[in-house]
Structure formats: structure tokens, C-alpha cells
Motif scaffolding. Structure first.
Motif, short mmCIF file in Angstrom:
data_model
loop_
_atom_site.label_atom_id
_atom_site.label_comp_id
_atom_site.label_asym_id
_atom_site.label_seq_id
_atom_site.Cartn_x
_atom_site.Cartn_y
_atom_site.Cartn_z
N ALA A 278 0.82 -1.21 0.00
CA ALA A 278 0.00 0.00 0.00
C ALA A 278 0.85 1.26 0.00
O ALA A 278 0.47 2.29 -0.55
CB ALA A 278 -0.94 0.00 1.21
N PHE A 279 2.03 1.19 0.62
CA PHE A 279 2.93 2.33 0.69
C PHE A 279 3.97 2.33 -0.44
O PHE A 279 4.88 3.15 -0.44
CB PHE A 279 3.65 2.36 2.04
N GLY A 280 3.82 1.40 -1.38
CA GLY A 280 4.75 1.35 -2.51
C GLY A 280 6.10 0.79 -2.17
O GLY A 280 7.08 1.01 -2.90
N GLU A 281 6.20 0.06 -1.07
CA GLU A 281 7.46 -0.56 -0.64
C GLU A 281 7.49 -1.99 -1.17
O GLU A 281 7.02 -2.92 -0.52
CB GLU A 281 7.56 -0.54 0.88
N SER A 282 8.06 -2.18 -2.34
CA SER A 282 7.96 -3.49 -3.00
C SER A 282 9.22 -4.34 -2.91
O SER A 282 9.24 -5.47 -3.42
CB SER A 282 7.60 -3.29 -4.48
N ASP A 283 10.26 -3.86 -2.25
CA ASP A 283 11.49 -4.65 -2.14
C ASP A 283 11.21 -5.99 -1.46
O ASP A 283 10.65 -6.03 -0.36
CB ASP A 283 12.56 -3.90 -1.34
N GLY A 284 11.59 -7.08 -2.11
CA GLY A 284 11.41 -8.40 -1.53
C GLY A 284 10.00 -8.94 -1.62
O GLY A 284 9.70 -10.01 -1.07
N SER A 285 9.10 -8.23 -2.32
CA SER A 285 7.69 -8.63 -2.32
C SER A 285 7.46 -9.94 -3.05
O SER A 285 6.60 -10.73 -2.66
CB SER A 285 6.83 -7.53 -2.94
N GLU A 286 8.24 -10.21 -4.11
CA GLU A 286 8.06 -11.45 -4.85
C GLU A 286 8.40 -12.66 -3.99
O GLU A 286 7.64 -13.64 -3.94
CB GLU A 286 8.93 -11.45 -6.11
N LYS A 287 9.51 -12.57 -3.29
CA LYS A 287 9.93 -13.66 -2.41
C LYS A 287 8.94 -13.84 -1.26
O LYS A 287 8.55 -14.97 -0.92
CB LYS A 287 11.32 -13.35 -1.86
#
Length: 380
Positions: A278-287
Motif C-alpha cells: 500500500a505504501f509502494g514498498e515493493s522490495d522483496g515482495s516477490e519472495k
């Protein structure tokens, strides 16, 4: 004999547990004496959360069905708060006056008191049902806790209840802040959340590990996002990814092998994931997403037709951890869970009749992680 027992126990522990146990004891002493006023003082301060951050937390909260179950589940307990009655673990106590530094009933019962899950119930009752008495109750309890609970003395300042309370207060704050004109109350409330986050960042539970670290990570992420503190977001996300790497096994099961704690870890991690997105913090999201999707498949296999959990190890059925709403939340994010029936790494196997009216679930795995067997007692 006692020495032998200690040695047989220590040989299974992780180095963090051995190192951080004496550190934790020293911290407790310092928090009770030298640092007591520091952790509750205005020297640890930050501007109130921005309107944008508050709105984003509220929207993410509202998008998750397991957080927005019908208020009727909590209606009677919300009403009890006006009379000073609290029910946890099937035990009801009337606390009038309430002493936030006293232990009531049991350690675990007291922890539930300090979690402040009822803050979210009351915030929703105020927003969804215009219940002014619910708002009045929770405002009174929050102000009492802020002014009275003492670090190193109150159970509420242990890192675990701090972690749960941070998240519950952050959610409740995000729900009611836009509608409240009482700037003084909101300032005291948000300042306390910020101080507790700073406290937690120095008291992460490396002496216990396992699901406690997931709670710590979630609180740092949610609190960091609310206040825009990059250091807490980064440390919480790194901790969550590191722990899920170890705690989620290759077949999607949680390494404590207790279905209730599996549901809890999935719900906590899912909330952290949705908040980060929601805050656009996508680092590591795929894992992270792959881990959570696998966990949803395991939880589905451990769910009974009546919406309850298969009760193995230290498991019980609570509204907050009902598998149905958690799976609905997960499905909204990741799609339908897998339909696997065997989980050889975790050690669970299931069978169902053709008409699904009969089902067998077998636990054939080890009790838990060797260094943390606290929730494996029923596996003996």
C-alpha cells in the motif's frame, strides 16, 4: 541431574538465544531503574503521522477480511469495557480500579490485557456504528496506560505485548484520527506509539526467536510506515524475510508445526505484506508473496468444514485466527490456495472421502524446531 538437564537443553539452542538471554535480563533491570523515565518521557518524540500515512494504513486495514470480521463477535466485550470487565482465555475479571503494573490471573491473561486488541474493536464501533461510549472507553484506557504503565515493571512493556499493542494502536489510530478533534489526546497517543516503537527496536526478541520475531517485524513495519521511519521499515522487512526463510518449510508449513501458530504467522506476515504494498514498498515482495501463498495452501489443508482448525500441538480456536477469513484475505492478494493434501517436510498428511464428509488429518512430523519447543507440548 539439574546440570545435565541444562546441558541437554543448551546444546539445542541457537547462539542468539545464549547471547541475548543475559542481555535481555540486563535490559530489564535498566528499564526498571535507570531508563524507566526515559522510555516514557517526551524526549523520544516525532511529529504526528501525516494525513496521507493515516489514510493509507486505514485503507489497507479495511481491505483485509480477517481484520474486519463482523463487530457482533465483539459487541458484548465492547460493552463490558464501560464496567471495567475484561474477558480473555475464557476468564472474565472486573478491574476497578485497573492497575496497569499489576499481574492479574496469569502472565498470559495479563499479556492479552496489554495487547489492546479491544482498541481496534472500539475504533470500528465508533466509525461504523457511531458508538461514542466505545470511543470514550478506549480513550480512557489508552490515557491510563500511557500515564501509568512502567517499563521493567508492567507486563505491558515486555517486547511481545509491545509489538501487538503497537499494531493495534496504529490500526485504531488510523481509523479514528481523521474524525477526532481532540488534538491533545491524539498527540499523547501517537507519541506513545512512537516511543514504544523506539523501545521495540532496541528490544527485539532474539532470546526467544520463532514467531515472536514475526510479531516484532510486523510492528516495526506497520509503525515505520505510519511514521515514515525508513530505519524501522528496513529492519522490520529484513527481519521478516530472514525469519520466513527459516520458519516456512518447503511445503508451506510453519516450522513450529502448530496449525494455530501457522495461521497467526500467515496473518501477521500477510498484513505486513499488504501494508508494504500500500505504501509502494515493493522490495522483496516477490519472495515474500511466494512464501505466503504456500502458507495459505497449508492452512487450507488444516481447515475443517465448520471453519475451525485441526487442533495439533498448542492450538485452539479463536475468532481472530479463524482460518476462513485469513484464507479469504490471502486469496484476495494471491489467488486461490493450492489443493495439496500431503506435506512431508512439515509432517502432516490428510485424506478426505469422495463426498468430503469424512476427513483424516495425521501429524507424523517432529514436534517443532529443536531450539524452540514452547508450542510442542501436546506432541509429547
Amino acid at each position: 541431574m539439574k546440570v545435565g538437564l541444562i546441558l541437554r537443553t543448551v546444546e539445542h539452542l541457537r547462539w542468539e538465544q545464549v547471547i541475548y538471554r543475559p542481555i535481555r535480563l540486563l535490559q530489564s533491570h535498566l528499564d526498571r531503574t535507570i531508563l524507566s523515565r526515559y522510555w516514557t518521557s517526551s524526549r523520544i518524540t516525532r511529529d504526528a503521522p501525516t494525513e496521507a500515512a493515516v489514510a493509507t494504513v486505514a485503507r489497507a486495514f479495511a481491505s483485509l477480511p480477517h481484520l474486519t470480521q463482523p463487530l457482533s463477535l465483539y459487541e458484548s466485550r465492547i460493552g463490558d469495557l464501560t464496567e471495567g470487565r475484561f474477558t480473555f482465555l475464557n476468564r472474565t475479571l472486573t478491574l476497578d480500579p485497573l492497575d496497569w503494573n499489576r499481574r492479574y490471573e496469569s502472565h498470559l491473561w495479563n499479556y492479552n490485557l496489554h495487547y489492546f486488541g479491544y482498541a481496534v474493536w472500539c475504533a470500528r464501533a465508533y466509525i461504523e456504528g457511531e458508538d461514542e461510549s466505545a470511543l470514550k472507553s478506549i480513550r480512557r484506557l489508552i490515557l491510563q496506560w500511557v500515564s501509568e504503565a512502567r517499563p521493567g515493571v508492567s507486563d505491558g512493556w515486555d517486547p511481545y505485548p509491545v509489538s501487538l499493542r503497537i499494531v493495534n494502536w496504529a490500526y485504531a489510530y488510523a481509523l479514528v484520527a481523521p474524525r477526532l478533534g481532540t488534538a491533545s489526546f491524539l498527540s499523547k497517543w501517537s507519541s506513545s506509539i512512537y516511543r514504544q516503537l523506539e523501545f521495540l527496536s532496541r528490544h527485539v526478541e532474539y532470546h526467544l526467536l520463532a514467531n515472536h520475531l514475526i510479531k516484532n517485524a510486523k510492528a516495526l513495519i506497520v509503525g515505520g510506515l505510519l511514521f515514515g521511519e525508513a530505519k524501522w521499515i528496513a529492519s522490520g522487512r529484513a527481519l521478516l524475510l530472514r525469519e520466513l526463510d527459516e520458519q516456512v518449510l518447503s511445503d508451506g508449513g510453519h516450522f513450529e508445526r502448530a496449525p494455530m501458530y501457522h495461521a497467526q504467522v500467515l496473518a501477521d506476515s500477510l498484513e505486513a505484506f499488504v501494508m508494504l504494498q500500500a505504501f509502494g514498498e515493493s522490495d522483496g515482495s516477490e519472495k515474500l508473496g511466494a512464501k505466503l501463498a504456500a502458507m495459505a495452501g497449508f492452512l487450507s489443508a488444516m481447515s475443517n468444514r465448520d471453519g475451525t482448525l485441526a487442533l495439533f500441538n498448542d492450538s485452539a480456536n479463536f475468532e481472530e485466527l479463524s482460518p476462513g477469513p485469513i484464507l479469504t484475505s490471502a486469496e484476495q492478494v494471491f489467488g486461490p490456495p493450492g489443493d495439496a493434501r500431503t506435506f512431508p517436510t512439515t509432517g502432516y498428511y490428510t485424506w478426505a472421502s469422495a463426498d468430503s464428509k469424512e476427513r483424516i488429518v495425521v501429524d507424523a512430523g517432529p514436534p517443532a524446531a529443536d531450539y524452540n519447543t514452547a508450542h510442542a507440548h501436546c506432541d509429547l
